[in-house]
Scaffold this motif. Structure first.
Motif, PDB file in Angstrom:
ATOM      1  N   LYS A   3       0.810  -1.217   0.000  1.00 47.03           N
ATOM      2  CA  LYS A   3       0.000   0.000   0.000  1.00 47.03           C
ATOM      3  C   LYS A   3       0.846   1.272   0.000  1.00 47.03           C
ATOM      4  CE  LYS A   3      -3.979  -2.135   0.505  1.00 47.03           C
ATOM      5  NZ  LYS A   3      -4.605  -2.530  -0.717  1.00 47.03           N
ATOM      6  N   ARG A   4       2.087   1.167   0.530  1.00 46.36           N
ATOM      7  CA  ARG A   4       2.968   2.333   0.608  1.00 46.36           C
ATOM      8  C   ARG A   4       4.396   1.882   0.306  1.00 46.36           C
ATOM      9  NH1 ARG A   4       1.664   7.335   3.731  1.00 46.36           N
ATOM     10  NH2 ARG A   4       3.302   8.708   3.005  1.00 46.36           N
ATOM     11  N   ILE A   5       4.967   2.449  -0.736  1.00 50.35           N
ATOM     12  CA  ILE A   5       6.292   2.054  -1.208  1.00 50.35           C
ATOM     13  C   ILE A   5       7.272   3.200  -0.999  1.00 50.35           C
ATOM     14  CG2 ILE A   5       7.642   1.341  -3.215  1.00 50.35           C
ATOM     15  CD1 ILE A   5       5.051   0.076  -4.330  1.00 50.35           C
ATOM     16  N   LEU A   6       8.395   2.880  -0.393  1.00 56.85           N
ATOM     17  CA  LEU A   6       9.478   3.841  -0.221  1.00 56.85           C
ATOM     18  C   LEU A   6      10.516   3.558  -1.301  1.00 56.85           C
ATOM     19  CD1 LEU A   6      10.728   6.027   1.808  1.00 56.85           C
ATOM     20  CD2 LEU A   6      12.170   4.139   2.510  1.00 56.85           C
ATOM     21  N   ILE A  35       9.523   9.150  -1.893  1.00 52.17           N
ATOM     22  CA  ILE A  35      10.841   9.098  -2.517  1.00 52.17           C
ATOM     23  C   ILE A  35      11.818   9.746  -1.551  1.00 52.17           C
ATOM     24  CG2 ILE A  35      12.260   9.794  -4.473  1.00 52.17           C
ATOM     25  CD1 ILE A  35       9.664   9.893  -6.150  1.00 52.17           C
ATOM     26  N   VAL A  36      12.830   8.983  -1.153  1.00 48.98           N
ATOM     27  CA  VAL A  36      13.777   9.456  -0.145  1.00 48.98           C
ATOM     28  C   VAL A  36      15.180   9.577  -0.725  1.00 48.98           C
ATOM     29  CG1 VAL A  36      14.287   7.141   0.782  1.00 48.98           C
ATOM     30  CG2 VAL A  36      14.613   9.144   2.230  1.00 48.98           C
ATOM     31  N   THR A  37      15.853  10.636  -0.314  1.00 51.51           N
ATOM     32  CA  THR A  37      17.280  10.769  -0.561  1.00 51.51           C
ATOM     33  C   THR A  37      17.928  11.139   0.768  1.00 51.51           C
ATOM     34  OG1 THR A  37      18.972  11.673  -2.041  1.00 51.51           O
ATOM     35  CG2 THR A  37      17.320  13.230  -1.230  1.00 51.51           C
ATOM     36  N   VAL A  38      19.128  10.657   0.978  1.00 57.90           N
ATOM     37  CA  VAL A  38      19.808  10.839   2.261  1.00 57.90           C
ATOM     38  C   VAL A  38      21.111  11.591   2.041  1.00 57.90           C
ATOM     39  CG1 VAL A  38      20.791   9.668   4.272  1.00 57.90           C
ATOM     40  CG2 VAL A  38      18.818   8.665   3.086  1.00 57.90           C
ATOM     41  N   PRO A  90       8.154  13.753  -1.263  1.00 59.70           N
ATOM     42  CA  PRO A  90       9.611  13.832  -1.173  1.00 59.70           C
ATOM     43  C   PRO A  90      10.074  13.808   0.278  1.00 59.70           C
ATOM     44  CG  PRO A  90       8.713  16.019  -1.504  1.00 59.70           C
ATOM     45  CD  PRO A  90       7.542  15.062  -1.526  1.00 59.70           C
ATOM     46  N   VAL A  91      11.169  13.105   0.527  1.00 59.30           N
ATOM     47  CA  VAL A  91      11.742  13.048   1.870  1.00 59.30           C
ATOM     48  C   VAL A  91      13.248  13.243   1.756  1.00 59.30           C
ATOM     49  CG1 VAL A  91      12.035  11.694   3.969  1.00 59.30           C
ATOM     50  CG2 VAL A  91       9.981  11.369   2.571  1.00 59.30           C
ATOM     51  N   HIS A  92      13.773  14.235   2.471  1.00 65.22           N
ATOM     52  CA  HIS A  92      15.214  14.435   2.552  1.00 65.22           C
ATOM     53  C   HIS A  92      15.637  14.165   3.989  1.00 65.22           C
ATOM     54  CE1 HIS A  92      18.786  17.394   2.940  1.00 65.22           C
ATOM     55  NE2 HIS A  92      19.215  16.182   2.614  1.00 65.22           N
ATOM     56  N   VAL A  93      16.537  13.215   4.150  1.00 66.46           N
ATOM     57  CA  VAL A  93      17.066  12.886   5.469  1.00 66.46           C
ATOM     58  C   VAL A  93      18.479  13.465   5.548  1.00 66.46           C
ATOM     59  CG1 VAL A  93      17.655  11.045   7.081  1.00 66.46           C
ATOM     60  CG2 VAL A  93      15.695  10.770   5.544  1.00 66.46           C
ATOM     61  N   ASP A 100      20.740   3.864   7.307  1.00 70.91           N
ATOM     62  CA  ASP A 100      20.016   4.312   8.500  1.00 70.91           C
ATOM     63  C   ASP A 100      18.839   5.196   8.111  1.00 70.91           C
ATOM     64  OD1 ASP A 100      21.887   3.015  10.133  1.00 70.91           O
ATOM     65  OD2 ASP A 100      23.129   4.818  10.329  1.00 70.91           O
ATOM     66  N   GLY A 101      19.086   6.153   7.229  1.00 73.55           N
ATOM     67  CA  GLY A 101      18.041   7.067   6.813  1.00 73.55           C
ATOM     68  C   GLY A 101      16.896   6.369   6.096  1.00 73.55           C
ATOM     69  N   ILE A 102      17.228   5.409   5.267  1.00 72.53           N
ATOM     70  CA  ILE A 102      16.209   4.664   4.522  1.00 72.53           C
ATOM     71  C   ILE A 102      15.355   3.829   5.472  1.00 72.53           C
ATOM     72  CG2 ILE A 102      15.876   2.777   2.860  1.00 72.53           C
ATOM     73  CD1 ILE A 102      18.449   3.953   1.432  1.00 72.53           C
ATOM     74  N   ILE A 103      15.989   3.087   6.357  1.00 70.84           N
ATOM     75  CA  ILE A 103      15.259   2.229   7.296  1.00 70.84           C
ATOM     76  C   ILE A 103      14.388   3.065   8.236  1.00 70.84           C
ATOM     77  CG2 ILE A 103      15.532   0.643   9.253  1.00 70.84           C
ATOM     78  CD1 ILE A 103      18.047  -0.447   7.717  1.00 70.84           C
ATOM     79  N   GLU A 104      14.942   4.151   8.764  1.00 75.36           N
ATOM     80  CA  GLU A 104      14.177   5.007   9.672  1.00 75.36           C
ATOM     81  C   GLU A 104      12.977   5.640   8.967  1.00 75.36           C
ATOM     82  OE1 GLU A 104      17.096   7.716  11.219  1.00 75.36           O
ATOM     83  OE2 GLU A 104      18.159   6.097  12.245  1.00 75.36           O
ATOM     84  N   THR A 105      13.187   6.112   7.745  1.00 71.97           N
ATOM     85  CA  THR A 105      12.102   6.743   7.000  1.00 71.97           C
ATOM     86  C   THR A 105      11.007   5.732   6.675  1.00 71.97           C
ATOM     87  OG1 THR A 105      13.621   8.369   6.061  1.00 71.97           O
ATOM     88  CG2 THR A 105      11.512   8.073   4.931  1.00 71.97           C
ATOM     89  N   ALA A 106      11.401   4.528   6.307  1.00 72.29           N
ATOM     90  CA  ALA A 106      10.400   3.482   6.025  1.00 72.29           C
ATOM     91  C   ALA A 106       9.530   3.227   7.247  1.00 72.29           C
ATOM     92  CB  ALA A 106      11.093   2.198   5.574  1.00 72.29           C
ATOM     93  N   GLY A 107      10.136   3.221   8.421  1.00 74.27           N
ATOM     94  CA  GLY A 107       9.367   3.029   9.650  1.00 74.27           C
ATOM     95  C   GLY A 107       8.461   4.209   9.951  1.00 74.27           C
ATOM     96  N   GLN A 108       8.977   5.418   9.795  1.00 80.06           N
ATOM     97  CA  GLN A 108       8.191   6.623  10.066  1.00 80.06           C
ATOM     98  C   GLN A 108       7.012   6.760   9.101  1.00 80.06           C
ATOM     99  OE1 GLN A 108      11.251   9.562   9.611  1.00 80.06           O
ATOM    100  NE2 GLN A 108      12.114   9.189  11.641  1.00 80.06           N
ATOM    101  N   ARG A 109       7.194   6.321   7.869  1.00 81.92           N
ATOM    102  CA  ARG A 109       6.153   6.467   6.845  1.00 81.92           C
ATOM    103  C   ARG A 109       5.237   5.243   6.754  1.00 81.92           C
ATOM    104  NH1 ARG A 109       6.213  11.342   3.726  1.00 81.92           N
ATOM    105  NH2 ARG A 109       7.793  12.574   4.771  1.00 81.92           N
ATOM    106  N   ASN A 110       5.468   4.262   7.599  1.00 79.44           N
ATOM    107  CA  ASN A 110       4.673   3.022   7.573  1.00 79.44           C
ATOM    108  C   ASN A 110       4.710   2.357   6.207  1.00 79.44           C
ATOM    109  OD1 ASN A 110       3.788   3.142  10.318  1.00 79.44           O
ATOM    110  ND2 ASN A 110       2.403   4.782   9.701  1.00 79.44           N
TER     111      ASN A 110
END
Length: 148
Positions: A3-6, A35-38, A90-93, A100-110
């Motif tokens: 349902k939600r893809i990072l 979409i995340v970039t760290v 968009p997500v900028h970590v 770390d940024g990818i895993i944390e963001t995936a958790g925060q965004r469910n």
């Protein structure tokens, strides 16, 4: 299903392949997309004539420069999503290592799924260069789709 893809990207040509596949999957599944970039941490200090001093990362320009660099990655990715009729977040970590940024963001965004790319390096090359993808694979509790 998902349902939600990072989708993780660094703006490279290889990461664009992962972005394309992640967007294709999201469209097929009608999934939400982040979409995340760290931006990895900067050196702790800068050496000047007086010795080690508090440096660039504590200057007002630091965050603005890092954000500008992230937007150069995120804006084209968002445009590619929009071309396919997908609204992406968009997500900028800032100041985290990529895994770390990818895993944390995936958790925060469910997130239900992480999509990222890998160069597919093996042996000594992988050890010397490291692999953020391998780190995410080893530590994530979510499914990870790796595009080569």
């Amino acid at each position: 299903m998902y349902k939600r893809i990072l989708i993780a990207t660094d703006g490279s040509e290889l990461a664009d392949k992962g972005l394309a596949k992640g967007l294709e999957l999201a469209k097929d599944l009608n999934a939400e997309v982040d979409i995340v970039t760290v931006s990895e941490p900067w050196a702790v200090g800068m050496y000047d004539a007086m010795g080690w001093s508090v440096g660039y990362m504590n200057s007002p320009e630091y965050k603005a420069d890092r954000e500008e660099g992230a937007q150069k990655v995120l804006q084209p990715a968002l445009a590619k999503a929009a071309e396919q009729g997908i609204t992406a977040n968009p997500v900028h970590v800032l100041d985290r290592y990529a895994a770390d940024g990818i895993i944390e963001t995936a958790g925060q965004r469910n997130s239900d799924l992480i999509v990222m790319t890998s160069h597919g390096r093996r042996g000594v090359t992988r050890v010397l260069l490291g692999s953020q993808t391998a780190e995410v694979l080893a530590r994530s509790t979510l499914p990870v789709l790796v595009i080569r």
